[in-house]
Design an enzyme around this catalytic site. Structure first.
Site, PDB file in Angstrom:
ATOM      1  N   HIS A   1      17.814 -88.206  44.554  1.00 19.36           N
ATOM      2  CA  HIS A   1      17.847 -87.771  43.144  1.00 19.36           C
ATOM      3  C   HIS A   1      16.453 -87.733  42.509  1.00 19.36           C
ATOM      4  O   HIS A   1      16.288 -87.188  41.415  1.00 19.36           O
ATOM      5  CB  HIS A   1      18.738 -88.684  42.296  1.00 19.36           C
ATOM      6  CG  HIS A   1      20.185 -88.626  42.651  1.00 19.36           C
ATOM      7  ND1 HIS A   1      20.901 -87.458  42.658  1.00 19.36           N
ATOM      8  CD2 HIS A   1      21.060 -89.609  43.018  1.00 19.36           C
ATOM      9  CE1 HIS A   1      22.161 -87.723  43.012  1.00 19.36           C
ATOM     10  NE2 HIS A   1      22.276 -89.010  43.255  1.00 19.36           N
TER      11      HIS A   1
ATOM     12  N   ASP B   1      25.572 -87.134  51.366  1.00 14.62           N
ATOM     13  CA  ASP B   1      25.888 -88.066  50.279  1.00 14.62           C
ATOM     14  C   ASP B   1      26.856 -87.355  49.324  1.00 14.62           C
ATOM     15  O   ASP B   1      26.807 -86.132  49.166  1.00 14.62           O
ATOM     16  CB  ASP B   1      24.598 -88.439  49.551  1.00 14.62           C
ATOM     17  CG  ASP B   1      24.794 -89.533  48.509  1.00 14.62           C
ATOM     18  OD1 ASP B   1      24.455 -90.694  48.797  1.00 14.62           O
ATOM     19  OD2 ASP B   1      25.289 -89.215  47.400  1.00 14.62           O
TER      20      ASP B   1
ATOM     21  N   HIS C   1      26.915 -87.278  46.237  1.00 18.00           N
ATOM     22  CA  HIS C   1      26.229 -86.699  45.072  1.00 18.00           C
ATOM     23  C   HIS C   1      25.278 -85.585  45.518  1.00 18.00           C
ATOM     24  O   HIS C   1      24.716 -85.651  46.617  1.00 18.00           O
ATOM     25  CB  HIS C   1      25.425 -87.782  44.341  1.00 18.00           C
ATOM     26  CG  HIS C   1      26.247 -88.928  43.858  1.00 18.00           C
ATOM     27  ND1 HIS C   1      26.426 -90.076  44.603  1.00 18.00           N
ATOM     28  CD2 HIS C   1      26.953 -89.094  42.712  1.00 18.00           C
ATOM     29  CE1 HIS C   1      27.213 -90.917  43.927  1.00 18.00           C
ATOM     30  NE2 HIS C   1      27.538 -90.345  42.780  1.00 18.00           N
TER      31      HIS C   1
ATOM     32  N   ASP D   1      28.983 -92.531  50.442  1.00 16.82           N
ATOM     33  CA  ASP D   1      29.825 -92.743  49.263  1.00 16.82           C
ATOM     34  C   ASP D   1      30.972 -91.733  49.155  1.00 16.82           C
ATOM     35  O   ASP D   1      31.728 -91.765  48.184  1.00 16.82           O
ATOM     36  CB  ASP D   1      29.000 -92.786  47.968  1.00 16.82           C
ATOM     37  CG  ASP D   1      27.828 -91.830  47.970  1.00 16.82           C
ATOM     38  OD1 ASP D   1      27.759 -90.963  48.869  1.00 16.82           O
ATOM     39  OD2 ASP D   1      26.978 -91.930  47.070  1.00 16.82           O
TER      40      ASP D   1
END
Ligand SMILES: [Zn+2]
Length: 344
Positions: free
Chosen positions: A124, A161, A163, A248
């Protein structure tokens, strides 16, 4: 077939207190690798801190100085999600340096593949901003380093991931040498990663977003990998594959709403490994991103190592518990992505 492991106590010193992204994650992974004995099959790789020059391949120098000064003042919150402590700057330097060292070991032929168990995570972190638990973009820095130092023409980054790796996308949005493929839950944090974001200028098509609805499990991810990731990677012909490995999307992970099992992660890793074997002499580097259910995280990382080592038996201690969400039909979505990216 040697598989490298980057692991170091420095990564525990990024002290986030009760935050969901905390040092207990790495403790859970490393103790599971030790208890199962798999650690003895791995080749240790010692990390080093990334230099300012290396960080600057991705990040602006005022931003880097800001993180350093924040650590000198004892740490604090960088945004609503992202906290650092006095030793986080040093840990973050070693996180970026750890992925660089793993990449060097693979590119120099010291190991076939490697996994850098680092934190803070990175995907991120944008060139100018910390966010989503990330300070420096470890994978993006390693990719830029490998392009420059090893004169690689093309690098593939696969980010599974749950995200979207907005920071990695930003770092390479106009760079045709890096194909960034992300599978992620959408709509979800950080809100980026729609299918129409495909890169700009000569890099059009080199960003490939696969935003998935909630409830996707092993079979949906397998569809995604077989129908999108494999043909896109094969067409791109990378010289190295880097993986932003976040776990995740596991069904027991409280942060998201996906239903992947440990076996499902192992299948994805197997497909990625086969791609690396076929396309770039097996050159493959994993870097830890998210994953917040400690049991699922530890067993998924162990399963990843099993696949990299060629061990055929995958342990899934958490199994295939009943689905919490209905399985979505992603066939139309995948057809739309294939259309946009010309994957016939
Ligand atoms: Zn994540």
């Amino acid at each position: 077939m040697k598989v490298g492991l980057v692991s170091d106590p420095i990564y525990l010193k990024h002290d986030t207190g009760q935050h969901v992204e905390n040092a207990r994650r790495l403790v859970a992974i490393t103790s599971h690798l030790e208890q199962t004995g798999i650690v003895r099959q791995l080749t240790p790789i010692k990390p080093r801190p990334a230099t300012i020059e290396e960080l600057s391949l991705v990040h602006g120098e005022p931003y880097i100085a800001n993180i350093q000064q924040m650590a000198e003042r004892g740490g604090g919150w960088l945004d609503a999600d992202t906290v650092m402590s006095a030793e986080s700057y040093e840990a973050a330097l070693y996180a970026a340096g750890g992925v660089i060292k793993a990449s060097e070991a693979v590119l120099n032929g010291e190991v076939s593949s490697a996994f850098a168990l680092v934190r803070p995570p990175g995907h991120h972190a944008t060139p100018q901003r910390a966010m989503g638990f990330c300070l420096f973009n470890n994978v993006a820095i390693a990719a830029k380093y490998a392009l420059a130092e090893f004169s690689l023409e093309r690098i593939l980054i696969i980010d599974f991931d749950v995200h979207h790796g907005n920071g990695t996308q930003d770092a390479f949005y106009d760079n045709p040498q890096v194909l960034y493929i992300s599978t992620h839950l959408s709509p979800f944090y950080p809100g980026t990663g729609i299918i129409e974001e495909t890169g700009s200028g000569s890099a059009r098509g080199a960003t490939l977003n696969i935003p998935l609805p909630s409830g996707c499990g092993d079979s949906e991810y397998q569809q995604v990998f077989e129908q999108i990731v494999v043909p896109a990677a094969t067409r791109f012909q990378p010289r190295l594959i880097l993986v932003s490995a976040g776990y995740d999307a596991h069904r027991d992970d409280e942060l998201a709403m996906m239903q992947v099992s440990i076996t499902g992660f192992a299948r994805m890793v197997k497909i990625i490994k086969e791609l690396a074997d076929k396309l770039c002499s097996g050159r493959l580097v994993f870097s830890l991103e998210g994953g917040y259910n400690l049991a699922a995280l530890a067993a998924s990382v162990k399963a990843t190592f099993d696949v990299l080592l060629g061990n055929t038996e995958i342990e899934d201690p958490l199994g295939q518990s009943s689905r919490r969400f209905a399985a979505p039909d992603i066939t139309p979505l995948l057809a739309a992505i294939r259309e946009i990216h010309g994957l016939t």
